[in-house]
Structures are given as C-alpha cells and as structure tokens.
Write an enzyme that holds these catalytic residues in place. Sequence first.
Site, PDB file in Angstrom:
ATOM      1  N   GLY A 211       0.792  -1.222   0.000  1.00 11.18           N
ATOM      2  CA  GLY A 211       0.000   0.000   0.000  1.00 11.18           C
ATOM      3  C   GLY A 211       0.820   1.265   0.000  1.00 11.18           C
ATOM      4  N   ASP A 238       0.487   6.676 -11.048  1.00 12.65           N
ATOM      5  CA  ASP A 238      -0.190   7.875 -11.545  1.00 12.65           C
ATOM      6  C   ASP A 238      -1.600   7.980 -10.974  1.00 12.65           C
ATOM      7  OD1 ASP A 238       2.079   8.400 -13.092  1.00 12.65           O
ATOM      8  OD2 ASP A 238       1.315   7.198 -14.757  1.00 12.65           O
TER       9      ASP A 238
END
Length: 296
Positions: A211, A238
């Site tokens: 994560g 992104d």
Amino acid sequence: MIVTVTPNTALDVTYTVDGLRPGDVHRARDVRHRAGGKGVNVARVLHTLGADVRAILTAGGATGAVVEADLASAEIPADVVPIGGETRRTTTVLADDGSVTLLNEPGPRLDDSEWRALVAAVLARRTDVLVCSGSLPPGAGGYAELLGGALSILDTSGEALLAGLAGRPSVVKPNAEELREVTGLSDPVAAAAELRKAGAGAVVVSLGPEGLLAVTGSGTWQAKPSTVLRGNTTGAGDAVVAALALGLSLGEPWPDILRRAVALSGAAVLGPLAGDVDLAHYHAEQGLVAVRARQH
C-alpha cells in the site's frame, strides 16, 4: 482546477504477448497506442472521475500529433506546448504470466525557449492543485521553477526530485526504491523525514502490495489494500497521484486521501492501459482499505 504538467510527454505503446523470452521472436496478440507520460496519465484518471482538470504538456513531430489527436478524442482539456523534437515513445510489454516490461525512450532535447514556453503555460493557469510528474527531458530546467504557488504534488525521481524540493512541494510521491536512492536510507519513515526536512510538506511512499505510507506534518499513516491484485501496474502510481490531487483539492484529511489513493491504485492495476481505472473496484475498495497510524 487541477493542472498536470508533463515535460517529457510520450506516446504509450502497449503490446500483449503470450510470454517474454530474451532473444526470441514474439508475436503480439494486441497493440494499443495512447497519449502518455505521467502527468497525462494523471489527467486521464481525473477526467474519468469527473474532476476539473487540465493537462499541460509538450508535443512535437508526427508522434506528437498522434498524442494531440488522442487527447482531443478523449476530450481531455490540454494546453500543448509545441517543440521541435519528436515526441518519444514508451513501450510496455504485458505477458500472460503477469510480468510487465517497460522500455522508456529518453525524450527529445528542449531548447531554452521551449522550456520557457512550458513554464509560461503553467504560470498562466489558475490552479488549485499543481501536479508535476515524470522525468525531465534533456535541456529542461527544474520543477522548482513551477512550484511554490498553489498546493502541489511532485512525482519524479533522482536528481529531478532532489532539485524540485527547493520549490517546497506540498507532497512528493516516490516509491520505496526511489526514496532509498535519493536518501541512502532503507527505513522509509526515516527517509521520508529527510525529504520533509529538505522542503517537502508531506511524503507519500508507494510500497507496492503493502500500500502507501504517508509521512506528514500532522501524522504518519500506512494504508493497505484489502487484496493483492494482478494486472498492468504501469499506471498505478499515476492513479495514486490523481487521488492525492483530488483529495487535496477537496481538503480531505489524510486517512481519507490514503483510502482513495489505495483504492484508485488498485483500480488502475485492473485497467488495460495506463490511465484506465476500474470504477467498480475503486468505489467498492474505498471502504475496505485499512489505514493505521504509525509512530514517527
């Protein structure tokens, strides 16, 4: 408005193959072309989410014309700064075993007038959050010239990242390897603290399947997805930046921003191309992301 800046625009070419074997001949089952570069990918994700976004980018030559046409077809608002060089191409090879191989061209050299035109295009826009993403092409100045006004996110690596800290970005988003490269520290919390000392307001570190780690002035948190996904990881970072930009623009607290970012990153892994997101996964995953506070 969220404005993304891509100095080193690309035409992304994605091949899908049965397997990738060095020295062998491969026949692609599928080939797709799309306007890319990290800032363009961020803008595409935000556009999909319905955010008020504009991409500012360079483009030149026949490849640049394809990039411009693709952005127009996707109805992504864009300010295009023309350059004399040919826009680069990046190649992604997706194999059935789940491996993702990237070949990134360096990009054409910008002369001083082209860089100044890009800077002017950015400064001319009213911006709530400014996102500066990707590598700098040869001849470009530094990201610090663009930062310092609105809330800002810097997503780059190496010397471009270190130099950009002089512009005091609100957030920088390295992955764990990029963070270790610029600080020499293996502990991501300690390394992030060094970037904050050097000028970053907050540091959000991509930890892959583990994560995200956020080290901020108000606390440190780690956010983990509910499950590990397989797919195309090229646009995951992104998508994280898109979520950070949206969260900053909405004034959300960090735990909520991180939930959004982890969920959107997973949604990007499930998308076929960089800039695509699986909206069903995104909406479902936000409530499943685990966020816990960590000690500094």
